[in-house]
Every structure is written in C-alpha cells, then in structure tokens.
Write an enzyme that holds these catalytic residues in place. Structure first.
Site, PDB file in Angstrom:
ATOM      1  N   LYS A 180      36.766  40.432  43.910  1.00 45.13           N
ATOM      2  CA  LYS A 180      35.520  40.903  43.285  1.00 45.13           C
ATOM      3  C   LYS A 180      34.304  40.061  43.651  1.00 45.13           C
ATOM      4  O   LYS A 180      33.194  40.570  43.704  1.00 45.13           O
ATOM      5  CB  LYS A 180      35.687  40.958  41.769  1.00 45.13           C
ATOM      6  CG  LYS A 180      36.597  42.083  41.340  1.00 45.13           C
ATOM      7  CD  LYS A 180      36.645  42.248  39.858  1.00 45.13           C
ATOM      8  CE  LYS A 180      37.600  43.375  39.534  1.00 45.13           C
ATOM      9  NZ  LYS A 180      37.751  43.617  38.112  1.00 45.13           N
ATOM     10  N   ASP A 216      32.624  47.158  35.406  1.00 45.68           N
ATOM     11  CA  ASP A 216      33.534  46.522  34.442  1.00 45.68           C
ATOM     12  C   ASP A 216      32.810  46.181  33.134  1.00 45.68           C
ATOM     13  O   ASP A 216      33.342  46.377  32.047  1.00 45.68           O
ATOM     14  CB  ASP A 216      34.099  45.213  35.017  1.00 45.68           C
ATOM     15  CG  ASP A 216      35.261  45.454  35.970  1.00 45.68           C
ATOM     16  OD1 ASP A 216      35.879  46.531  35.893  1.00 45.68           O
ATOM     17  OD2 ASP A 216      35.535  44.558  36.788  1.00 45.68           O
TER      18      ASP A 216
HETATM   19  P1  NAP Z   1      40.224  36.898  39.180  1.00 45.06           P
HETATM   20  O1  NAP Z   1      38.818  37.054  39.589  1.00 45.06           O
HETATM   21  O2  NAP Z   1      41.214  36.506  40.205  1.00 45.06           O
HETATM   22  O3  NAP Z   1      40.282  35.827  37.997  1.00 45.06           O
HETATM   23  C1  NAP Z   1      41.490  35.461  37.395  1.00 45.06           C
HETATM   24  C2  NAP Z   1      41.227  34.390  36.340  1.00 45.06           C
HETATM   25  O4  NAP Z   1      42.466  34.169  35.661  1.00 45.06           O
HETATM   26  C3  NAP Z   1      40.782  33.043  36.905  1.00 45.06           C
HETATM   27  O5  NAP Z   1      39.871  32.450  36.015  1.00 45.06           O
HETATM   28  C4  NAP Z   1      42.075  32.251  36.969  1.00 45.06           C
HETATM   29  O6  NAP Z   1      41.891  30.864  36.749  1.00 45.06           O
HETATM   30  C5  NAP Z   1      42.825  32.791  35.772  1.00 45.06           C
HETATM   31  N1  NAP Z   1      44.256  32.677  35.979  1.00 45.06           N
HETATM   32  C6  NAP Z   1      44.985  33.196  36.996  1.00 45.06           C
HETATM   33  N2  NAP Z   1      46.291  32.900  36.846  1.00 45.06           N
HETATM   34  C7  NAP Z   1      46.369  32.155  35.705  1.00 45.06           C
HETATM   35  C8  NAP Z   1      47.433  31.526  35.030  1.00 45.06           C
HETATM   36  N3  NAP Z   1      48.687  31.615  35.499  1.00 45.06           N
HETATM   37  N4  NAP Z   1      47.174  30.841  33.894  1.00 45.06           N
HETATM   38  C9  NAP Z   1      45.905  30.743  33.406  1.00 45.06           C
HETATM   39  N5  NAP Z   1      44.859  31.310  34.026  1.00 45.06           N
HETATM   40  C10 NAP Z   1      45.080  32.005  35.157  1.00 45.06           C
HETATM   41  O7  NAP Z   1      40.784  38.238  38.492  1.00 45.06           O
HETATM   42  P2  NAP Z   1      39.981  39.389  37.705  1.00 45.06           P
HETATM   43  O8  NAP Z   1      39.485  40.388  38.653  1.00 45.06           O
HETATM   44  O9  NAP Z   1      39.052  38.742  36.758  1.00 45.06           O
HETATM   45  O10 NAP Z   1      41.168  40.126  36.905  1.00 45.06           O
HETATM   46  C11 NAP Z   1      41.860  39.443  35.882  1.00 45.06           C
HETATM   47  C12 NAP Z   1      42.757  40.425  35.099  1.00 45.06           C
HETATM   48  O11 NAP Z   1      41.959  41.363  34.407  1.00 45.06           O
HETATM   49  C13 NAP Z   1      43.726  41.223  35.946  1.00 45.06           C
HETATM   50  O12 NAP Z   1      44.941  41.342  35.267  1.00 45.06           O
HETATM   51  C14 NAP Z   1      43.075  42.560  36.057  1.00 45.06           C
HETATM   52  O13 NAP Z   1      44.010  43.617  36.257  1.00 45.06           O
HETATM   53  C15 NAP Z   1      42.430  42.680  34.692  1.00 45.06           C
HETATM   54  N6  NAP Z   1      41.292  43.599  34.727  1.00 45.06           N
HETATM   55  C16 NAP Z   1      41.438  44.776  34.066  1.00 45.06           C
HETATM   56  C17 NAP Z   1      40.406  45.674  34.092  1.00 45.06           C
HETATM   57  C18 NAP Z   1      40.538  46.965  33.343  1.00 45.06           C
HETATM   58  O14 NAP Z   1      39.928  47.953  33.746  1.00 45.06           O
HETATM   59  N7  NAP Z   1      41.263  46.998  32.246  1.00 45.06           N
HETATM   60  C19 NAP Z   1      39.224  45.385  34.786  1.00 45.06           C
HETATM   61  C20 NAP Z   1      39.109  44.141  35.407  1.00 45.06           C
HETATM   62  C21 NAP Z   1      40.160  43.266  35.388  1.00 45.06           C
HETATM   63  P3  NAP Z   1      41.490  29.826  37.917  1.00 45.06           P
HETATM   64  O15 NAP Z   1      39.985  29.824  37.938  1.00 45.06           O
HETATM   65  O16 NAP Z   1      42.066  28.547  37.454  1.00 45.06           O
HETATM   66  O17 NAP Z   1      42.101  30.346  39.184  1.00 45.06           O
END
Ligand code: NAP
Length: 463
Positions: free
Chosen positions: A269, A306
């Site tokens: 993203k 989002d």
């Molecule tokens: P992203 O940009 O990769 O960010 C992930 C975040 O989660 C980062 O801050 C990361 O921390 C943290 N993280 C990853 N693995 C972790 C772990 N094992 N323990 C603790 N923290 C962890 O991802 P994103 O796009 O924000 O998406 C995140 C989630 O939201 C996904 O599951 C996605 O499917 C969901 N989502 C859903 C929707 C919907 O429409 N419902 C929309 C958007 C996102 P670090 O900074 O330390 O790497």
C-alpha cells in the site's frame, strides 16, 4: 453488436464521431441531448432557462434509462456521467469510449454553440473548471479513450473501431501476462478463465481486467465480490489475483495488459506510490497509502478508500479514546479516519519507530505495545495481520478485554477472527472486517465504474 457509448466533455466530438461510428457499423446513432429535445419539444437552452439545470438532469436521467440495450451507438451529454444512476444504465452490457480534447480545441469547437453556460466563469475558465471537476467521473466512464484534438471525425471513428476490434494490449503483452499468471498460485478455474481472456487473438477484446495486487493475496475476497457485481450490473470485466513478491513486476504486467484497476493490499500500500502517475490529494497523500489504482487516459491514479470503510461504522463514537494496533497501510487509513472523528488516538506497534512516525504524520500519540492496559481505551482497532488465516493468534489476551470496549478487527478472513471471538465472549461490542471490506469496495467500484452500489446490494454481500 455490443452497445457503444461515447462519453466526454462538450466539443470532444461525440456527435460527429458517433454518427460515423454508427454508419460504419450499420446501426442507429442516438444522441441523448437530441432525444431530450425531441421528447420535450423544447431546446436545451430553453429547458435550462425556464426550468433550471436540475429539471434538465431529471429529464436526462429518464432518457438514459430508456435507451435501447444493443445494436446502437449512443452519444451522452457532457455532464450525464456524473450521476451514478445514469452510469448504472449506461454501463449495462455496453462499452464506454471517453473522448478527450485539449482546451484550445474544445473552445474553438463550442465557441458558437447556443448551449447555456454551467458557471459564471468566462468560457475558457469554465471548460478547465468543469473538466477538472468531472475528471474522476470521466475516468469512471472510460473503458477506452481517444484524444480527438487532431483527428477528423472519420479518422477518430476508424481508430475507435480498430481499438474495439483488437483491444489495447498487444499480442506480446497478453502472452507475457499469461506467463505471469501461470507462474503464480492461481487455482485451475481462475487460470483457465485468464487463458480464455488472454488468448491471441482475444475472444473479447473489449473485456477489461481488474485485480488485487498483493503478496500474499490468495485470501482476498475481492475476486468473489467484484465478479459477482460485474454479473449483477452487466459489466464486461474480470477481476483476478495479481499475486507476486515483486511489485514492479505486477505494475508492469498491469500497465501492458491495460488493466482497468487494482486493489492494493498487504504489503504494497505504501510501496505502490512511486509507481503511480498521480495520487489523490485528499486521502492518499495525507494517509501515505494507496489501496485503489484507477488506470485511465494513460495514467495510473492512486486513491485510498480504506479510511472511508473504517470510518463508517464509527461515526457514533466521535471523541472516543482509541488505540490502534499496527502502523502499516491499514493503520494509516484508520488513524486518518479516527482523527477525522476527533478521537484521542494512541498507536501501538511491534516496531515502535514506525508507530512514532505514523503518529507524527497523523497528529496522534504513540506508545510501546504493552501500554494498552494503562490506556484503557473505549475503542481498539486491530490493523495487524494477527488472526488472518492461517494465523490463529489474537493481538490481545482475554484479560485485556472488558465489556465497555469496542473491538474493531480489520482482518476479515476468517469472518470471525480469534480477537472478535474473544471480545464477544467478554461482552465487548465488536465490528468485523467484512463490513469495512464491503464499504471500501463500494468506494472502489464507484471510482472504477461510476456506479454507487445500492444499499440492498451491499447488505447482500456483507451478510
Ligand atoms: P501492512 O501495511 O503490512 O502493515 C502491517 C502492520 O502489522 C505493521 O505495522 C506490522 O508491524 C504489523 N505486524 C505484522 N505482523 C505482526 C505480528 N506478527 N505481530 C505484531 N504486529 C505485526 O498491512 P496492512 O495493509 O495495514 O494490512 C493489515 C491487515 O489489515 C491485514 O490483515 C489486512 O487484510 C487487513 N485489512 C483489511 C481491510 C478490510 O477491508 N477489512 C482493509 C485493509 C487491511 P511492523 O511495523 O513491526 O512490521
């Protein structure tokens, strides 16, 4: 013959080019402005002058709703595509061709027109202003586009006919696209469908592909949702998975295949921004993350839907004390939405430096991950992938949850995550990721196709 609909601003050549195109195909040409004049027995300047623009738009809506479904070329009024209902009718079983032209050409072509002005601005300024205001709508009203500034109507009609016959992607691009999809983890039916769509020569050159770009993204519900919507609204599109660890590979394939749009998901993203020609100033530039790309008129434009999806179920919690878990793309959108609702927001993240960076950008607090208990928030929003299939972990323990806490989990696969299950057991109010997913998808659908999904359609897909 599939219905061809010409869209675009006044003076881009819809009427003259439409007549030529209709003649070449041996079908009638219908101009919606002419139909309005015939139906009302009055000229458009008279309708504007006597009844105002609102009445004109209402008549235009009726005329568009009653257009024949096939074997016809249609020219639309310049502002018709702004109305989502019109788009629903115009898009059904049709191919939309957007005509564009530079301002000098448009000004020259409409200089002696009797059409009423839409603003109090001088003509040249009005053209620039209206084209800018309607830009997003014109992009949504374009399956193909042609700049008509330096062409005669006959040449333009010829170019459109050839574009509709062969599509925009070259044979080499389609072959490379297939190699890309074959190297991924697509299921046999998805790959088979892509092989049908991308074969040479293409079975349906007017079909435009969209997809979800991510790694991994095989869990995404996007393909199921959007392909069902395409069937429901008669759209000639196919939505698939662009799953690859290399974003530049995805973007190269997407551009050469002339895809119509991408949903961008984990982990791209933020990384996708340098690959775009433009980023929407209101959301994506401030959020710093893009989850939607619209490819139109040769440009890739990034948006963020989002935050709108996150905000919707929280409007009743204005001013609440909130904790945001995570500091990635989803968290940036969530922070933007919560700050927009005047909440007191603290960001907790596995990597504290990223929490600090996002907090500074979004104008909220940050703290170490274990600060959750001391904050005792009204709302917690999980934006980490913890609990996303096949992960069965929860970002919070049972002891950390209490009945007056609202728990919002962005993760939507599975629909009931371990966090939501725990929160329900402790009597918390819960909001699942499915509602947010459908709401943000509704905004994407609007950006790509100009259609606002009706509430009953949304309810069907949230259920
Ligand atoms: P992203 O940009 O990769 O960010 C992930 C975040 O989660 C980062 O801050 C990361 O921390 C943290 N993280 C990853 N693995 C972790 C772990 N094992 N323990 C603790 N923290 C962890 O991802 P994103 O796009 O924000 O998406 C995140 C989630 O939201 C996904 O599951 C996605 O499917 C969901 N989502 C859903 C929707 C919907 O429409 N419902 C929309 C958007 C996102 P670090 O900074 O330390 O790497």
């Amino acid at each position: 013959m599939k219905r061809i609909v010409l869209t675009g601003y006044r003076g881009t050549g819809k009427t003259e080019i439409g007549k030529q195109l209709a003649q070449q195909n041996g079908v009638p040409f219908l101009d919606t402005d002419t139909l309005i004049e015939q139906e009302t027995g009055r000229s458009i300047p008279d309708i504007f002058h006597e009844d105002g623009e609102e009445r004109f738009r209402a008549i235009e809506r009726e005329v568009i709703a009653s257009l024949p479904p096939a074997d016809v070329v249609i020219g639309t009024g310049g502002g018709a595509v702004v109305d989502p209902k019109n788009m629903e009718h115009l898009r059904k079983d049709s191919t939309l061709v957007l005509l564009t032209a530079d301002i000098d050409t448009i000004e020259r072509r409409i200089l002696h027109s009797s059409r009423p002005p839409l603003t109090n601005l001088p003509m040249r300024k009005e053209i620039a202003e209206m084209m800018d205001r309607r830009r997003q709508h014109y992009h949504a009203a374009s399956d193909f586009y042609l700049d008509t500034s330096d062409t005669t109507p006959a040449d333009a009609a010829g170019k459109i006919a050839s574009m509709l016959k062969t599509g925009v992607a070259t044979a080499a691009a389609r072959a490379e696209g297939l190699t890309f999809f074959r190297s991924g983890r697509l299921s046999a039916p998805v790959l088979q469908r892509l092989e049908e769509i991308l074969k040479n020569p293409p079975a349906d050159p007017q079909m435009r592909i969209l997809g979800v770009a991510g790694y991994p993204c095989a869990h995404s519900r996007g393909p199921r949702l959007f392909n069902a919507l395409f069937r429901e609204f008669g759209l000639n599109n196919y939505y698939t998975f662009f799953e690859d660890p290399e974003l530049d590979q995805i973007m190269t394939v997407a551009r050469s295949l002339d895809v119509k749009g991408l949903s961008v998901t984990i982990p791209f993203k933020q990384d996708v921004i340098p690959f775009l020609d433009e980023v929407d100033e209101h959301a994506a530039q401030q959020i710093g993350a893009v989850n939607t790309v619209v490819f139109a008129c040769g440009s890739a434009i990034g948006y963020n839907t989002d935050w709108l999806g996150i905000r919707k179920p929280l409007v009743g919690m204005k001013g609440a004390k909130a904790v945001l878990l995570g500091a990635g793309g989803g968290a940036s959108a969530a922070a933007y939405a919560l700050v927009d609702l005047d909440m007191d927001v603290t960001i907790l993240n596995r990597t504290p430096a990223k929490a600090k960076e996002l907090a500074q950008r979004a104008g909220c607090r940050w703290a170490a991950w274990d600060a959750f208990d001391s904050i005792r928030p009204d709302l917690v929003v999980n934006t980490t992938p913890l609990g996303m299939e096949p992960d069965t972990r929860s970002p919070l323990t049972e002891e950390q949850l209490y009945p007056d806490l609202t728990v919002y989990d962005l993760v939507y696969t599975p629909p009931i995550t371990p966090l939501i299950e725990r929160a329900r057991a402790k009597g918390c109010t819960t909001i699942t990721g499915t509602g947010m997913f459908v709401e943000q998808a509704r905004e994407q659908f609007y950006l790509w196709f100009g259609i606002d999904l009706p509430e009953e359609t949304l309810r069907k897909y949230i259920a």
